[in-house]
Design a protein around this motif. Structure first.
Motif, mmCIF file in Angstrom:
data_model
loop_
_atom_site.group_PDB
_atom_site.id
_atom_site.type_symbol
_atom_site.label_atom_id
_atom_site.label_comp_id
_atom_site.label_asym_id
_atom_site.label_seq_id
_atom_site.Cartn_x
_atom_site.Cartn_y
_atom_site.Cartn_z
ATOM 1 N N ALA A 29 -6.843 -5.795 5.841
ATOM 2 C CA ALA A 29 -7.512 -7.008 5.363
ATOM 3 C C ALA A 29 -8.984 -7.053 5.760
ATOM 4 O O ALA A 29 -9.827 -7.517 4.990
ATOM 5 N N SER A 53 -10.934 -0.080 -7.110
ATOM 6 C CA SER A 53 -11.275 -1.213 -6.251
ATOM 7 C C SER A 53 -10.535 -1.076 -4.928
ATOM 8 O O SER A 53 -9.599 -0.270 -4.800
ATOM 9 N N LYS A 54 -10.932 -1.895 -3.960
ATOM 10 C CA LYS A 54 -10.229 -1.902 -2.674
ATOM 11 C C LYS A 54 -8.777 -2.300 -2.886
ATOM 12 O O LYS A 54 -7.873 -1.711 -2.284
ATOM 13 N N GLU A 55 -8.533 -3.302 -3.721
ATOM 14 C CA GLU A 55 -7.165 -3.760 -3.986
ATOM 15 C C GLU A 55 -6.294 -2.603 -4.477
ATOM 16 O O GLU A 55 -5.186 -2.405 -3.995
ATOM 17 N N GLN A 56 -6.811 -1.847 -5.450
ATOM 18 C CA GLN A 56 -6.061 -0.715 -5.992
ATOM 19 C C GLN A 56 -5.917 0.392 -4.958
ATOM 20 O O GLN A 56 -4.872 1.036 -4.879
ATOM 21 N N VAL A 58 -5.754 0.075 -1.685
ATOM 22 C CA VAL A 58 -4.729 -0.335 -0.730
ATOM 23 C C VAL A 58 -3.347 -0.196 -1.362
ATOM 24 O O VAL A 58 -2.428 0.347 -0.743
ATOM 25 N N ALA A 59 -3.199 -0.670 -2.594
ATOM 26 C CA ALA A 59 -1.896 -0.586 -3.265
ATOM 27 C C ALA A 59 -1.450 0.865 -3.427
ATOM 28 O O ALA A 59 -0.280 1.192 -3.178
ATOM 29 N N ASP A 108 -0.785 -7.701 7.385
ATOM 30 C CA ASP A 108 -1.561 -7.585 6.147
ATOM 31 C C ASP A 108 -0.653 -7.296 4.955
ATOM 32 O O ASP A 108 -0.854 -7.845 3.867
ATOM 33 N N HIS A 112 -0.517 -10.086 1.677
ATOM 34 C CA HIS A 112 -1.228 -9.648 0.463
ATOM 35 C C HIS A 112 -0.191 -9.469 -0.644
ATOM 36 O O HIS A 112 0.688 -8.600 -0.539
ATOM 37 N N PRO A 114 0.179 -8.137 -3.707
ATOM 38 C CA PRO A 114 0.556 -6.842 -4.309
ATOM 39 C C PRO A 114 1.299 -5.912 -3.350
ATOM 40 O O PRO A 114 2.262 -5.255 -3.741
ATOM 41 N N THR A 115 0.880 -5.872 -2.084
ATOM 42 C CA THR A 115 1.574 -4.987 -1.143
ATOM 43 C C THR A 115 2.905 -5.591 -0.711
ATOM 44 O O THR A 115 3.866 -4.862 -0.472
#
Length: 195
Positions: A29, A53-56, A58-59, A108, A112, A114-115
């Motif tokens: 995070a 992206s950071k989101e992708q 991390v996922a 985290d 979050h 998605p995770t």
């Protein structure tokens, strides 16, 4: 050409492994892409080759973690014979695969969406797998004639509590100890010789 592709695939795998090691140890995070690049000693553009992206990122890294964990767990199960040994090996291997995950990572992961969804899907898949192993044991007579779906759901509920660190908070057991206890209680409870 195949050599270049092979090298690129290995390099991506290595980068995901390094990123995963960092995230498991410290969570995700608090990191931006620039922070991750600095910690991994690579450029932001290198990270953006893995995801947009950071989101992708991390996922994809969490997906990589669960995929690797599943491979490790299944390899351990394949070494065993008999339903009881397979269920025990499965649950203990899950605990072992998750042991590198720090509290920060698990916090985290749950915080979050998605995770958390990835985690829930993997827990559901693990419950199905435990159900299959139990059903195999019922079919061979090693386990009592129990409802395998219920036993798997029971295991999944405890697995979720273990992974959320609820069991550690209420019992003081670490994850590996909790998985061993779950394996022992579950398999003893459905053992044909015991019931």
């Amino acid at each position: 050409m195949a050599t270049d592709t092979s090298f690129a695939t290995r390099r991506r795998g290595d980068l995901f492994d390094r990123l995963l090691e960092l995230l498991l140890a410290e969570g995700f995070a608090q990191f931006g892409v620039a922070d991750l690049a600095a910690r991994l000693r690579c450029s932001k553009s290198t990270l953006y080759t893995l995801a947009d992206s950071k989101e992708q990122l991390v996922a994809k890294t969490v997906t990589h973690f669960f995929r690797s964990a599943t491979e490790q767990v299944e390899a351990r199960v394949a070494q065993e014979s008999g339903a009881r040994a397979k269920v025990i090996a499965y649950l203990i291997a899950v605990g072992d695969a998750l042991s590198p995950a720090s509290d920060a990572f698990m916090t985290d992961l749950h915080g979050h969406a998605p995770t958390r969804e990835l985690y829930e899907r993997n827990t559901a898949a693990a419950a199905r797998r435990v159900g299959e192993l139990i059903a195999d044991g019922v079919a061979t007579g090693e386990f009592r004639d129990v409802n395998a779906a219920f036993a798997a759901d029971l295991a999944a509920s405890m697995m979720s509590r273990i992974q959320r660190r609820d069991v550690a908070a209420t019992t003081g057991l670490d994850d590996a100890q909790a998985y061993r206890q779950l394996a022992s209680i579950l398999t003893t409870g459905i053992d044909a010789a015991g019931g």
